[in-house]
Design a protein around this motif. Structure first.
Motif: not given
Length: 307
Positions: A188-191, A193-194, A197, A220
């Motif tokens: 899941n690209e959005e998750q 990234t987090i 981070k 977030i």
């Protein structure tokens, strides 16, 4: 005078006991139906071995092990017992008689109040030869043993699936991943990234508490959709090997044996970053604070030695 001796045979009681056979199977597939036939055949032969027993009925329930509705033939058997239509109930085993311990004990109580003798052929258990309280204790003990055996069998089955690589446990979804139509993990690209981070913030010197504040400041949402992240969630994120494409299975603690599956799923974090984080965590865990608030670092295998 010569004595006359006559032989007087014992008078055998012809009082017949009316016997009912109770059989139950949990499904109506062919294997279970064959089991049902075997139950009826075996118990019928058992009844035939006693002269004073007379088989008057066979009670059969099918596909009822998970049903919460009344078992029709079981209810009929209980009613026949109350009306003195049967004196003895014979069944293959405790597991065939009741769906669980409570079910079995309740039925035994009702049948006992009607002076009906209950025989469990497999366990060689007979209510006529056992005190009621002892009978209850035996049933509870046997049920517990059966549950423990079933639990061990389940654990064994899970372990074998893991060993053979057929277990679905490795594909359990976690934050950063979704499941495709085949149940396999995809990023899941959005998750993701987090997740990246969080690892970068930690390597950049942020503490777990600092990361929590940073995520909150950035707005977030947590994996459960809350405004604030849980400290434990961040700590687990930093140690989850699934983010480097590996799956740890059947691991209970740091000292237990477990299974590690490599190349299980797409990686989100590089192994170099992951190992660097684990090294940093170990170093930080060796930092202590004295009563005056001064920090001290104890020696560990990652510490550099000054000469």
């Amino acid at each position: 005078m010569e004595k006359k001796v006559n032989y007087i045979p014992a008078v055998r009681s012809r009082i017949e006991k009316k016997v009912g056979i109770y059989c139950r199977v949990s499904t109506n597939d062919m294997q279970q139906l064959n089991s049902l036939t075997a139950q009826i055949s075996g118990l019928t032969r058992l009844v035939a071995t006693v002269d004073t027993w007379r088989l008057v009925d066979v009670y059969i329930d099918i596909a009822s092990s998970k049903s919460k509705s009344l078992r029709k033939d079981f209810a009929r058997m209980v009613e026949d017992s109350k009306q003195k239509k049967i004196n003895i109930v014979i069944t293959k085993s405790l597991s065939r008689f009741g769906r669980d311990t409570v079910d079995t004990l309740e039925a035994l109580k009702i049948l006992g109040e009607s002076d009906v003798r209950v025989i469990f052929e497999q366990e060689n258990l007979d209510s006529a030869e056992t005190d009621n309280q002892l009978m209850i204790s035996i049933v509870e003990a046997l049920a517990q043993a059966e549950n423990e055996s079933r639990s061990e069998n389940i654990k064994w089955g899970i372990k074998k699936k893991v060993e053979y690589g057929t277990s679905k446990l490795a594909d359990r979804k976690c934050y950063g991943y979704d499941s495709d139509e085949n149940g396999k993990l995809i990023v899941n690209e959005e998750q993701a990234t987090i997740v990246q981070k969080i690892f970068n913030l930690y390597l950049g010197g942020k503490s777990v508490t600092g990361i929590l504040k940073e995520l909150e400041n950035l707005g977030i949402k947590s994996p459960t959709g809350k405004d604030k992240w849980n400290k434990r969630t961040v700590e687990l994120t930093l140690t989850k090997r699934k983010y480097i494409g590996e799956a740890e299975l059947l691991k209970s603690d740091e000292n237990s044996t477990y299974y590690l599956i490599s190349d299980n799923n797409p990686a989100i974090i590089s192994k170099e970053v992951f190992e660097a984080v684990q090294k940093r965590k170990t170093q930080r865990s060796n930092v202590t604070v004295d009563e005056e608030g001064t920090k001290h670092r104890s020696a560990n295998k990652y510490s550099s030695k000054k000469k």
